[in-house]
Design a protein around this motif. Sequence first.
Motif, mmCIF file in Angstrom:
data_model
loop_
_atom_site.group_PDB
_atom_site.id
_atom_site.type_symbol
_atom_site.label_atom_id
_atom_site.label_comp_id
_atom_site.label_asym_id
_atom_site.label_seq_id
_atom_site.Cartn_x
_atom_site.Cartn_y
_atom_site.Cartn_z
ATOM 1 N N UNK A 258 0.845 -1.190 0.000
ATOM 2 C CA UNK A 258 0.000 0.000 0.000
ATOM 3 C C UNK A 258 0.882 1.243 0.000
ATOM 4 N N UNK A 259 1.993 1.140 0.723
ATOM 5 C CA UNK A 259 2.902 2.268 0.814
ATOM 6 C C UNK A 259 3.437 2.660 -0.567
ATOM 7 N N UNK A 264 3.468 6.275 -5.302
ATOM 8 C CA UNK A 264 3.344 6.491 -6.746
ATOM 9 C C UNK A 264 2.248 7.516 -7.057
ATOM 10 N N UNK A 265 1.127 7.371 -6.365
ATOM 11 C CA UNK A 265 0.007 8.301 -6.580
ATOM 12 C C UNK A 265 0.428 9.728 -6.212
ATOM 13 N N UNK A 266 1.034 9.861 -5.043
ATOM 14 C CA UNK A 266 1.438 11.200 -4.606
ATOM 15 C C UNK A 266 2.488 11.784 -5.531
ATOM 16 N N UNK A 267 3.332 10.922 -6.053
ATOM 17 C CA UNK A 267 4.394 11.391 -6.927
ATOM 18 C C UNK A 267 3.819 12.037 -8.190
ATOM 19 N N UNK A 291 4.492 8.791 6.982
ATOM 20 C CA UNK A 291 3.256 9.055 6.260
ATOM 21 C C UNK A 291 3.634 9.906 5.039
ATOM 22 N N UNK A 292 3.801 9.282 3.846
ATOM 23 C CA UNK A 292 4.282 10.023 2.671
ATOM 24 C C UNK A 292 3.369 11.210 2.342
#
Length: 555
Positions: A258-259, A264-267, A291-292
């Motif tokens: 999940x991490x 990837x999504x946040x990137x 917590x990214x």
Amino acid sequence: GQPRGHVRPGSSGAAVQRAPQAAAPEEPGEDAEVNTGKKTFTEVQTERLEQAERTVLIKCPPKLNENKLLQYLSSHGNIKSHFFFENRGIHALIEFSEKNSIASLQDAIGVPSAAEYHVVPFKSRLFTFMLKNPVSQAAEETPLHLSPQFHIPVKDLIQKLCHADSISSQMYILLNEYQLTDENIKLRYLVCSLVRDFAHAYFPDSTVKPFGSSVNTFGKLGCDVDMFLDFRDTQKHAAKMKKGPFEMEYQMKRLPSERLATQKILSVIGDCLDNFGPGCVSVQKILNARCPLVKFSHQPTGFQCDLSVSNSIAIKSSELLYIYGCLDSRVRALVFSVRCWARVHGLTNSIPGTWITNFSLTMMVMFFLQRRSPPIIPTLDQLKELADQKDKLVIGGYDCSFVSDLSKIKRTNNTETLDVLLGDFFEYYGNFDFRRNSINLRKGKEVNKPESSPLYIWNPFEQDLNISKNVNQPQLEKFVAMARESAWILRKEEKAQQMINKEPWGLAALLIPFGKSNSNKMKNRMKGIGSETIRNLLDSLKLNNPNSLQKAVGK
Ligand code: CTP
Ligand code: MG
């Protein structure tokens, strides 16, 4: 329709006078009455997010006729509310009654000419309003009311506090000056809604919601906007599939954790904001944190933003604090005073470090209020007992259920004044056995520390996490020393004498760096932490507040 407590922003007088009565012994019923109409956390969020989608932000010329602007925009639909504010020029937030008015407006407006720069053709809800003939049109300008988006400097606050008639009213004055206004809340939801427009490009089911102090009733003007990307709709589909003899599911990319998916999504969304987001600057991806998140500064609204991916536990703590903040008017008043006090004395800092965070401090205040006799707010276990079927929630094996309907929670009979509570707060933590005990809001009890962190505050939902793990021993000791000092100042106080001498008294006296006090006695008792004075000076520099520095040096 406001996610607020009892004290309204704006015209300070009325609210400040009304709120203290709510806690007065002779009128125990009033608080309950004020609260019966309170919405649940989810209702407030849904309403605010929907409102934000009907909202646009317009940069305006310095000289402007308000009515003409409104008239011009009204041709696209009814304007439900609007206000102006100053942030690198004048801006207007315009809330239409209907969402489709925005499409109509977007159809009618132009794209900047690409003479000097090449523009990225992303059409957002941020516009610039221009006068075709500035000279003649400027003559029609009307004075604009600008809604403040920052609180007054501490120096000015102290002045105001000196005119109050009790510590309790001082605390309500502070609350009224510092708390988020309705306008500021609208701006916070708008910035989330603007980020959502980007997220939609990839994930049409996603939403972006604020959490933390923007929504938990403890936010002060100027605080960051914590927001998260939510894909909850995706999970709803999973439930639907269970019915009937067949199953269909989406083909989706699978990642080992999940991490990694979160990163990837946040990137990509971070890149999107950085490359195409109007007014999004200083975009920083911090993907390796526990917590990214993506940090960025949103220039048109002036907010510093932290974007993360759905963190259900953090949202539950925001909701829990929302409930506590709504239950009794004294809760928010005490938290705001304690937070302001902590900031002045360098116990908290906007830079992450070994300092106590506002979040931890807020939890400490909640715990203190649970420990009163009778308690002012219920424990989390008591709130869990009141939960009904729709409140049931288990996240990662932890039971996070608690009641969401405020009207089901019995109000306290405790009628202590804030004068008493403030002094006792400092005394309580000045004498707390931090070496042995930890703070547990679920039980509302001091329990033995499960490990040796100097300050241990149980995460109410993930029971093996300490929310104040970052705090080191010297910072905790500094907190205890300051709390003792403050309890002592409040106890010895000769209010009448100090008022005659025109000295700051009560809460005002606590908001002046102690090391710089004129009293020799006080200096003696502060022996051993002399370097604190220097650190306070440095902190006031960091505060970016010339007034507090002047105050620290100039007395
Ligand atoms: N949070 C958490 N555990 C922590 C830190 C934060 O669960 N150790 C969650 C809380 O819900 C918190 C939110 O993340 O409210 C945002 O964190 P932060 O911005 O540090 O705190 P705020 O409550 O927003 O306070 P501030 O005004 O200082 O930003
Ligand atoms: Mg925050």
